[in-house]
Design a protein around this motif. Structure first.
Motif, PDB file in Angstrom:
ATOM      1  N   GLN A 149       0.840  -1.206   0.000  1.00  0.00           N
ATOM      2  CA  GLN A 149       0.000   0.000   0.000  1.00  0.00           C
ATOM      3  C   GLN A 149       0.877   1.258   0.000  1.00  0.00           C
ATOM      4  OE1 GLN A 149      -3.463  -0.229  -0.037  1.00  0.00           O
ATOM      5  NE2 GLN A 149      -3.513   1.967  -0.383  1.00  0.00           N
ATOM      6  N   LEU A 150       1.934   1.235   0.804  1.00  0.00           N
ATOM      7  CA  LEU A 150       2.871   2.372   0.840  1.00  0.00           C
ATOM      8  C   LEU A 150       3.480   2.616  -0.529  1.00  0.00           C
ATOM      9  CD1 LEU A 150       5.438   2.230   3.798  1.00  0.00           C
ATOM     10  CD2 LEU A 150       3.880   4.083   3.221  1.00  0.00           C
ATOM     11  N   LEU A 151       3.907   1.528  -1.173  1.00  0.00           N
ATOM     12  CA  LEU A 151       4.550   1.656  -2.484  1.00  0.00           C
ATOM     13  C   LEU A 151       3.555   2.153  -3.520  1.00  0.00           C
ATOM     14  CD1 LEU A 151       6.635  -1.642  -2.413  1.00  0.00           C
ATOM     15  CD2 LEU A 151       7.534   0.693  -2.238  1.00  0.00           C
ATOM     16  N   PHE A 152       2.315   1.680  -3.424  1.00  0.00           N
ATOM     17  CA  PHE A 152       1.293   2.103  -4.382  1.00  0.00           C
ATOM     18  C   PHE A 152       1.073   3.616  -4.300  1.00  0.00           C
ATOM     19  CE2 PHE A 152      -3.035   2.937  -5.792  1.00  0.00           C
ATOM     20  CZ  PHE A 152      -3.016   2.343  -7.034  1.00  0.00           C
ATOM     21  N   GLU A 153       1.056   4.120  -3.088  1.00  0.00           N
ATOM     22  CA  GLU A 153       0.851   5.564  -2.893  1.00  0.00           C
ATOM     23  C   GLU A 153       1.908   6.386  -3.629  1.00  0.00           C
ATOM     24  OE1 GLU A 153      -1.632   6.843  -0.939  1.00  0.00           O
ATOM     25  OE2 GLU A 153      -1.037   8.962  -0.972  1.00  0.00           O
ATOM     26  N   HIS A 154       3.140   5.881  -3.636  1.00  0.00           N
ATOM     27  CA  HIS A 154       4.260   6.688  -4.144  1.00  0.00           C
ATOM     28  C   HIS A 154       4.779   6.245  -5.509  1.00  0.00           C
ATOM     29  CE1 HIS A 154       4.250   8.809  -0.389  1.00  0.00           C
ATOM     30  NE2 HIS A 154       4.152   7.648   0.207  1.00  0.00           N
ATOM     31  N   GLY A 155       4.195   5.187  -6.060  1.00  0.00           N
ATOM     32  CA  GLY A 155       4.605   4.740  -7.393  1.00  0.00           C
ATOM     33  C   GLY A 155       3.446   4.424  -8.308  1.00  0.00           C
ATOM     34  N   GLY A 156       2.292   4.188  -7.710  1.00  0.00           N
ATOM     35  CA  GLY A 156       1.097   3.909  -8.505  1.00  0.00           C
ATOM     36  C   GLY A 156       1.137   2.561  -9.211  1.00  0.00           C
ATOM     37  N   ARG A 157       0.205   2.389 -10.140  1.00  0.00           N
ATOM     38  CA  ARG A 157       0.014   1.102 -10.819  1.00  0.00           C
ATOM     39  C   ARG A 157       1.218   0.675 -11.638  1.00  0.00           C
ATOM     40  NH1 ARG A 157      -4.772  -0.549 -12.236  1.00  0.00           N
ATOM     41  NH2 ARG A 157      -4.010  -1.242 -14.269  1.00  0.00           N
ATOM     42  N   ASP A 158       2.000   1.655 -12.129  1.00  0.00           N
ATOM     43  CA  ASP A 158       3.075   1.339 -13.071  1.00  0.00           C
ATOM     44  C   ASP A 158       4.435   1.105 -12.419  1.00  0.00           C
ATOM     45  OD1 ASP A 158       1.246   1.552 -15.120  1.00  0.00           O
ATOM     46  OD2 ASP A 158       1.618   3.703 -15.386  1.00  0.00           O
TER      47      ASP A 158
END
Ligand code: THU
Length: 144
Positions: A98-107
């Motif tokens: 979830q943390l990574l998604f916030e700062h990198g998104g789907r790609d």
């Protein structure tokens, strides 16, 4: 930024994760973790896990990495890998996905235990910032 990375670039990113893993503070689990990522301006950011006598207060390696991302100027994560104490690639835990998604998104590309995958596969149908903006203002009626 080079994208997609070739294997040598990925190996260099993993080497950075191994290096920072050696600075982990993991006296309780004895499970050091190192994480490394590239930022969209070409910066490298890293982090290691930092545990606490109050076990639940543990900071995963990804927490340190995201903190360094913002402390060093912000931007978006583009490529990520994390490793255990043997230098093997591991999966980020659920919270850290979830943390990574916030700062990198789907790609955001993640080197996983089954190869390089986008975050859209590592955290499918993720809840994220767009979910909040799409309903901005909803649910605030009671506060008026
Ligand atoms: N850990 C991380 O740092 N990142 C992960 O994605 C998985 C787990 C750490 C937390 C704890 O210090 C140790 O690994 C054992 O769970």
């Amino acid at each position: 930024m080079k994208s997609p990375l070739d294997q040598q670039d990925w190996d260099e990113l993993k080497a950075a994760a191994v290096e920072v893993m050696r600075r982990a503070y993991a006296p309780y689990s004895h499970y050091p973790v190192g994480a490394a990522a590239l930022v969209d301006d070409g910066r490298l950011v890293t982090g290691c896990n930092v545990e606490n006598a109050a076990y639940g207060v543990v900071l995963c390696a990804e927490c340190g990495l995201v903190s360094q991302l913002h402390a060093s100027g912000g931007g978006r994560l583009t490529h990520f890998v994390c490793v255990n104490g043997d230098g093997e690639v591991i999966m980020p835990c659920g919270r850290c996905r979830q943390l990574l998604f916030e700062h990198g998104g789907r790609d955001l590309l993640v080197w996983t235990v089954s190869g390089v995958k986008p975050m859209s596969e590592v955290l499918p149908d993720a809840f994220g910032p767009d979910d909040l903006t799409s309903l901005a203002g909803a649910g605030t009626e009671g506060a008026r």
